[in-house]
Design a protein around this motif. Structure first.
Motif, PDB file in Angstrom:
ATOM      1  N   LYS A  24       0.835  -1.211   0.000  1.00  0.00           N
ATOM      2  CA  LYS A  24       0.000   0.000   0.000  1.00  0.00           C
ATOM      3  C   LYS A  24       0.870   1.262   0.000  1.00  0.00           C
ATOM      4  CE  LYS A  24      -3.211   2.647   2.758  1.00  0.00           C
ATOM      5  NZ  LYS A  24      -3.406   3.084   4.098  1.00  0.00           N
ATOM      6  N   LEU A  25       1.899   1.273   0.830  1.00  0.00           N
ATOM      7  CA  LEU A  25       2.767   2.454   0.905  1.00  0.00           C
ATOM      8  C   LEU A  25       3.457   2.730  -0.429  1.00  0.00           C
ATOM      9  CD1 LEU A  25       4.411   1.821   4.394  1.00  0.00           C
ATOM     10  CD2 LEU A  25       2.761   3.626   3.820  1.00  0.00           C
ATOM     11  N   ILE A  26       3.961   1.689  -1.045  1.00  0.00           N
ATOM     12  CA  ILE A  26       4.662   1.864  -2.329  1.00  0.00           C
ATOM     13  C   ILE A  26       3.687   2.309  -3.415  1.00  0.00           C
ATOM     14  CG2 ILE A  26       5.882   0.631  -4.168  1.00  0.00           C
ATOM     15  CD1 ILE A  26       7.228  -1.028  -1.887  1.00  0.00           C
ATOM     16  N   LYS A  27       2.529   1.682  -3.449  1.00  0.00           N
ATOM     17  CA  LYS A  27       1.536   2.017  -4.468  1.00  0.00           C
ATOM     18  C   LYS A  27       0.990   3.436  -4.270  1.00  0.00           C
ATOM     19  CE  LYS A  27      -2.521  -0.099  -6.582  1.00  0.00           C
ATOM     20  NZ  LYS A  27      -3.495  -1.200  -6.466  1.00  0.00           N
ATOM     21  N   GLN A  28       0.671   3.783  -3.024  1.00  0.00           N
ATOM     22  CA  GLN A  28       0.044   5.070  -2.738  1.00  0.00           C
ATOM     23  C   GLN A  28       1.024   6.243  -2.804  1.00  0.00           C
ATOM     24  OE1 GLN A  28      -2.187   4.964   0.913  1.00  0.00           O
ATOM     25  NE2 GLN A  28      -2.711   7.120   0.847  1.00  0.00           N
ATOM     26  N   PHE A  29       2.251   6.057  -2.308  1.00  0.00           N
ATOM     27  CA  PHE A  29       3.164   7.193  -2.164  1.00  0.00           C
ATOM     28  C   PHE A  29       4.364   7.158  -3.100  1.00  0.00           C
ATOM     29  CE2 PHE A  29       1.148   6.738   2.068  1.00  0.00           C
ATOM     30  CZ  PHE A  29       0.410   7.912   2.033  1.00  0.00           C
ATOM     31  N   ILE A 111       7.289   6.257   9.223  1.00  0.00           N
ATOM     32  CA  ILE A 111       6.038   5.511   9.254  1.00  0.00           C
ATOM     33  C   ILE A 111       5.987   4.762  10.584  1.00  0.00           C
ATOM     34  CG2 ILE A 111       4.635   3.761   8.106  1.00  0.00           C
ATOM     35  CD1 ILE A 111       6.353   4.528   5.545  1.00  0.00           C
ATOM     36  N   THR A 112       5.198   5.291  11.490  1.00  0.00           N
ATOM     37  CA  THR A 112       5.107   4.728  12.831  1.00  0.00           C
ATOM     38  C   THR A 112       3.855   5.240  13.527  1.00  0.00           C
ATOM     39  OG1 THR A 112       6.240   4.521  14.972  1.00  0.00           O
ATOM     40  CG2 THR A 112       6.542   6.593  13.786  1.00  0.00           C
ATOM     41  N   ALA A 113       3.352   4.424  14.442  1.00  0.00           N
ATOM     42  CA  ALA A 113       2.235   4.854  15.277  1.00  0.00           C
ATOM     43  C   ALA A 113       2.726   5.231  16.671  1.00  0.00           C
ATOM     44  CB  ALA A 113       1.201   3.731  15.373  1.00  0.00           C
ATOM     45  N   ASP A 114       4.046   5.211  16.880  1.00  0.00           N
ATOM     46  CA  ASP A 114       4.639   5.502  18.184  1.00  0.00           C
ATOM     47  C   ASP A 114       4.577   6.993  18.476  1.00  0.00           C
ATOM     48  OD1 ASP A 114       6.255   5.849  20.436  1.00  0.00           O
ATOM     49  OD2 ASP A 114       7.720   4.360  19.774  1.00  0.00           O
ATOM     50  N   LYS A 115       3.827   7.361  19.495  1.00  0.00           N
ATOM     51  CA  LYS A 115       3.653   8.781  19.839  1.00  0.00           C
ATOM     52  C   LYS A 115       4.985   9.434  20.216  1.00  0.00           C
ATOM     53  CE  LYS A 115       2.514   8.089  24.752  1.00  0.00           C
ATOM     54  NZ  LYS A 115       3.489   7.058  24.899  1.00  0.00           N
ATOM     55  N   LEU A 127       5.527  12.473  10.534  1.00  0.00           N
ATOM     56  CA  LEU A 127       5.145  11.101  10.836  1.00  0.00           C
ATOM     57  C   LEU A 127       3.951  10.707   9.975  1.00  0.00           C
ATOM     58  CD1 LEU A 127       5.111  11.074  14.757  1.00  0.00           C
ATOM     59  CD2 LEU A 127       7.023  10.598  13.227  1.00  0.00           C
ATOM     60  N   TYR A 128       3.875   9.428   9.688  1.00  0.00           N
ATOM     61  CA  TYR A 128       2.700   8.881   9.026  1.00  0.00           C
ATOM     62  C   TYR A 128       2.277   7.644   9.802  1.00  0.00           C
ATOM     63  CZ  TYR A 128      -0.332   6.616   5.627  1.00  0.00           C
ATOM     64  OH  TYR A 128      -1.403   6.006   5.017  1.00  0.00           O
ATOM     65  N   ASP A 129       1.057   7.660  10.312  1.00  0.00           N
ATOM     66  CA  ASP A 129       0.477   6.511  11.001  1.00  0.00           C
ATOM     67  C   ASP A 129      -0.320   5.728   9.962  1.00  0.00           C
ATOM     68  OD1 ASP A 129      -1.105   4.718  12.446  1.00  0.00           O
ATOM     69  OD2 ASP A 129      -1.341   6.096  14.148  1.00  0.00           O
ATOM     70  N   SER A 130       0.222   4.600   9.536  1.00  0.00           N
ATOM     71  CA  SER A 130      -0.424   3.829   8.467  1.00  0.00           C
ATOM     72  C   SER A 130      -1.714   3.159   8.937  1.00  0.00           C
ATOM     73  CB  SER A 130       0.541   2.774   7.910  1.00  0.00           C
ATOM     74  OG  SER A 130       0.914   1.855   8.921  1.00  0.00           O
ATOM     75  N   PHE A 131      -1.864   2.953  10.241  1.00  0.00           N
ATOM     76  CA  PHE A 131      -3.101   2.353  10.753  1.00  0.00           C
ATOM     77  C   PHE A 131      -4.256   3.344  10.667  1.00  0.00           C
ATOM     78  CE2 PHE A 131       0.298   0.107  13.058  1.00  0.00           C
ATOM     79  CZ  PHE A 131       0.068  -1.169  12.577  1.00  0.00           C
ATOM     80  N   LYS A 132      -3.971   4.609  10.974  1.00  0.00           N
ATOM     81  CA  LYS A 132      -4.997   5.651  10.922  1.00  0.00           C
ATOM     82  C   LYS A 132      -5.007   6.376   9.587  1.00  0.00           C
ATOM     83  CE  LYS A 132      -4.871   6.564  15.868  1.00  0.00           C
ATOM     84  NZ  LYS A 132      -4.503   7.518  16.909  1.00  0.00           N
ATOM     85  N   ASP A 133      -4.012   6.082   8.718  1.00  0.00           N
ATOM     86  CA  ASP A 133      -3.851   6.764   7.440  1.00  0.00           C
ATOM     87  C   ASP A 133      -3.820   8.275   7.667  1.00  0.00           C
ATOM     88  OD1 ASP A 133      -3.488   6.962   4.683  1.00  0.00           O
ATOM     89  OD2 ASP A 133      -5.633   7.032   4.280  1.00  0.00           O
ATOM     90  N   LYS A 134      -2.942   8.699   8.603  1.00  0.00           N
ATOM     91  CA  LYS A 134      -2.883  10.101   8.977  1.00  0.00           C
ATOM     92  C   LYS A 134      -1.435  10.573   9.092  1.00  0.00           C
ATOM     93  CE  LYS A 134      -4.492  13.444  12.244  1.00  0.00           C
ATOM     94  NZ  LYS A 134      -5.637  14.010  12.805  1.00  0.00           N
ATOM     95  N   PHE A 135      -1.184  11.765   8.545  1.00  0.00           N
ATOM     96  CA  PHE A 135       0.119  12.406   8.665  1.00  0.00           C
ATOM     97  C   PHE A 135       0.123  13.311   9.888  1.00  0.00           C
ATOM     98  CE2 PHE A 135       0.176  11.292   4.185  1.00  0.00           C
ATOM     99  CZ  PHE A 135       1.486  10.899   4.004  1.00  0.00           C
ATOM    100  N   TYR A 136       1.286  13.384  10.537  1.00  0.00           N
ATOM    101  CA  TYR A 136       1.469  14.280  11.678  1.00  0.00           C
ATOM    102  C   TYR A 136       2.669  15.186  11.394  1.00  0.00           C
ATOM    103  CZ  TYR A 136      -1.804  11.383  14.254  1.00  0.00           C
ATOM    104  OH  TYR A 136      -2.932  10.712  14.649  1.00  0.00           O
TER     105      TYR A 136
END
Length: 174
Positions: A24-29, A111-115, A127-136
């Motif tokens: 998904k990451l390679i295809k999307q980004f 790419i991490t969900a670690d706060k 940061l990119y949280d791939s579980f939430k599909d959200k950039f920080y």
């Protein structure tokens, strides 16, 4: 993810999830560069600083280590660069790599969900949280925490971290 096994009963849910995420990451980004950063076995420099570091953490599921071998094999097959260093946690490697690439003029996406990794967010590191599909980025973290990412080390020092067995300041909470 629910348990997933091969016809021989071998658990593969982590392998499947990882492969799908990478796809998904390679295809999307379509990243120019991509590295996989691993924790190493055993104690780290953080244990030297604080011997009780992660002392209360449960052991990872035993099947995770056999699945990790399959993930390493997959990463090798697709030519995914992998990094690990004995005694150094993946978080610390990611932070160092991000800062090194930032100095070279790159924009870095971790790419991490670690706060905790929010501490390295700045104008060129997000940061990119791939579980939430959200950039920080800076504004997103300011909205999430109510202050600048540069203050996160102080915040986490006051708060502590029960998952890592790091005590916070008594009487101080979120």
């Amino acid at each position: 993810m629910r348990p997933l096994h091969t016809i021989h009963g071998e658990p593969v849910q982590a392998v499947y999830s990882f492969c799908r995420m990478i796809q998904k990451l390679i295809k999307q980004f379509q990243p120019h560069y991509l590295s996989l950063v691993w924790d190493s076995k055993g104690k780290t420099v953080r244990h030297e600083i604080y011997p009780e570091y992660k002392a209360t953490r449960d052991a990872p599921p035993s099947d995770l280590f056999t699945q990790k071998e399959h993930i390493i094999e997959f990463a090798n097959l697709i030519g995914l660069h992998q990094i690990a260093k004995p005694g150094i946690e993946a978080d610390d490697l990611m932070y160092s790599l991000a800062k090194d690439y930032e100095k070279q003029g790159f924009t870095v996406v971790l790419i991490t969900a670690d706060k905790d990794m929010g501490q390295c967010v700045d104008e060129h590191v997000i940061l990119y949280d791939s579980f939430k599909d959200k950039f920080y980025d800076i504004p997103a973290l300011e909205e999430r925490f109510g202050f600048a990412p540069s203050k996160l080390p102080f915040y986490f020092a006051l708060l502590g971290d029960t998952s890592d067995n790091i005590p916070g300041v008594k009487g101080i909470g979120e």
